[in-house]
Design a protein around this motif. Sequence first.
Motif, short mmCIF file in Angstrom:
data_model
loop_
_atom_site.label_atom_id
_atom_site.label_comp_id
_atom_site.label_asym_id
_atom_site.label_seq_id
_atom_site.Cartn_x
_atom_site.Cartn_y
_atom_site.Cartn_z
N PHE A 184 0.84 -1.19 0.00
CA PHE A 184 0.00 0.00 0.00
C PHE A 184 0.88 1.23 0.00
O PHE A 184 2.03 1.20 0.45
N PRO A 185 0.38 2.34 -0.54
CA PRO A 185 1.19 3.55 -0.67
C PRO A 185 1.29 4.32 0.65
O PRO A 185 0.37 4.32 1.46
N LEU A 186 2.43 4.95 0.85
CA LEU A 186 2.64 5.85 1.98
C LEU A 186 3.28 7.13 1.45
O LEU A 186 4.31 7.08 0.77
N THR A 187 2.66 8.26 1.74
CA THR A 187 3.15 9.55 1.26
C THR A 187 3.81 10.32 2.39
O THR A 187 3.25 10.44 3.49
N PHE A 188 4.99 10.85 2.13
CA PHE A 188 5.71 11.67 3.10
C PHE A 188 5.64 13.12 2.62
O PHE A 188 6.27 13.49 1.63
N GLU A 189 4.86 13.93 3.32
CA GLU A 189 4.60 15.30 2.89
C GLU A 189 5.79 16.22 3.16
O GLU A 189 6.67 15.91 3.96
N LYS A 229 9.68 4.53 10.57
CA LYS A 229 9.46 3.25 11.22
C LYS A 229 8.12 3.24 11.95
O LYS A 229 7.38 2.25 11.89
N ALA A 230 7.78 4.34 12.61
CA ALA A 230 6.52 4.42 13.34
C ALA A 230 5.33 4.24 12.41
O ALA A 230 4.37 3.53 12.73
N ILE A 231 5.38 4.89 11.24
CA ILE A 231 4.29 4.75 10.28
C ILE A 231 4.17 3.32 9.79
O ILE A 231 3.07 2.77 9.67
N CYS A 232 5.31 2.68 9.54
CA CYS A 232 5.27 1.27 9.10
C CYS A 232 4.64 0.38 10.17
O CYS A 232 3.82 -0.50 9.86
N SER A 234 2.50 1.27 12.49
CA SER A 234 1.07 1.58 12.53
C SER A 234 0.33 0.90 11.39
O SER A 234 -0.79 0.40 11.56
N MET A 235 0.93 0.89 10.20
CA MET A 235 0.30 0.25 9.05
C MET A 235 0.20 -1.26 9.22
O MET A 235 -0.78 -1.87 8.81
N LEU A 236 1.19 -1.86 9.86
CA LEU A 236 1.12 -3.30 10.14
C LEU A 236 -0.07 -3.61 11.03
O LEU A 236 -0.79 -4.59 10.82
N ALA A 237 -0.29 -2.77 12.04
CA ALA A 237 -1.41 -2.98 12.96
C ALA A 237 -2.75 -2.72 12.28
O ALA A 237 -3.73 -3.41 12.55
N LYS A 238 -2.79 -1.75 11.39
CA LYS A 238 -4.05 -1.36 10.75
C LYS A 238 -4.51 -2.33 9.68
O LYS A 238 -5.71 -2.50 9.46
N ASN A 239 -3.58 -2.93 8.99
CA ASN A 239 -3.92 -3.68 7.79
C ASN A 239 -3.93 -5.19 7.99
O ASN A 239 -3.62 -5.96 7.07
N ASP A 240 -4.27 -5.61 9.20
CA ASP A 240 -4.45 -7.04 9.49
C ASP A 240 -3.23 -7.87 9.14
O ASP A 240 -3.34 -9.02 8.72
N ALA A 241 -2.04 -7.29 9.28
CA ALA A 241 -0.84 -8.04 8.98
C ALA A 241 -0.63 -9.20 9.95
O ALA A 241 0.09 -10.15 9.66
N PHE A 242 -1.30 -9.12 11.11
CA PHE A 242 -1.17 -10.19 12.10
C PHE A 242 -2.33 -11.18 12.02
O PHE A 242 -2.52 -11.99 12.92
N ASP A 243 -3.14 -11.07 10.96
CA ASP A 243 -4.31 -11.95 10.80
C ASP A 243 -5.26 -11.84 11.98
O ASP A 243 -5.82 -12.82 12.46
N CYS A 244 -5.42 -10.61 12.49
CA CYS A 244 -6.33 -10.36 13.60
C CYS A 244 -7.60 -9.70 13.08
O CYS A 244 -7.53 -8.76 12.29
#
Length: 316
Positions: A184-189, A229-232, A234-244
């Motif tokens: 998924f895309p991540l934009t750094f403003e 790193k913090a954004i990454c 957060s994205m892991l937790a948000k996008n069901d990377a842990f199958d939760c």
Amino acid sequence: MNMGLLQAAFYKPPQAASEELALPTQVREQKHQINTRHCEKYHNLVAWNSGIASVIHPNYLQVLTLPMQLSMMVNKPFPFKPMGLVHLANEIKVNELPEQNAGLHLKTSFAGLQVHKRGYVFALKSEGFVDEALAIEATSFYLARVKHDLAHDEQSGHIASNPETIQLLPSLNNNDHQGPSLSFPLTFEQGIGRRYASASGDYNPIHLSRWSAKLLGFRRAIAHGMYSKAICISMLAKNDAFDCRTASPSIFADKAITTQFVQPIYLPSATEMEVSQAIPKSDEIQGNELPSLRFSLKSQQRAKTRLHILGEVSTI
């Protein structure tokens, strides 16, 4: 922190004895009550999932201990200039994430030193205790760019290691099979460096503007490594990377989050985060242990792919 950066800019390290180079052995300690308003400000900036915002983001320990870390690097006998240090890697080990309103006992200390072809790499460890039990610890690895005779220093024992050394620059195991991946895309403003500085207290000039970054050798401002790193995370937790199905406060419990900062992210930038499972070649998982998660952050520039971050979440 502005005063701390001023001290860092004018700090002159002592001349090391010819026979050895050593880090200070002192440990800084502090009792700290988390400020929930500041914690929420940080969480909002790094997109920490509201479903698990009752506990701190794993990177928040770095924010809490940053003043302690900086104070250790602007006082003798610290042997390097704090300005110009390069953040190479960071490793966070979570036993249990503290609550957002927790009282913490914080500790910081140097944790190892080794010769590098471009200077010296040292480790700085931070720990957060809740009710005297270690809840979370983080180790950052910095490169001090100093000219030296690499062969001589490696053979002569020029470096005196600290008593509690740890393995420096943890390597990621790239020999595992890669399972299904998602991206998924991540934009750094453009102004994210200043916004993150306001939330984290890290006002390093390389992150604030094109002009201040140029003074330190960068063509444009670059994103904070710990913000990326913090954004990454957060994205892991948000996008069901842990199958939760539902994120829970214990999602990172008993996990190690290791990250290598490969190339800087110039602002602004459009990047792509990719996540995949790292499955051992034996295809055997011990007990209830889950496969490690591998993540990376890349961008496309002039038809070339630039790797910015390589990371892994594994079971402790």
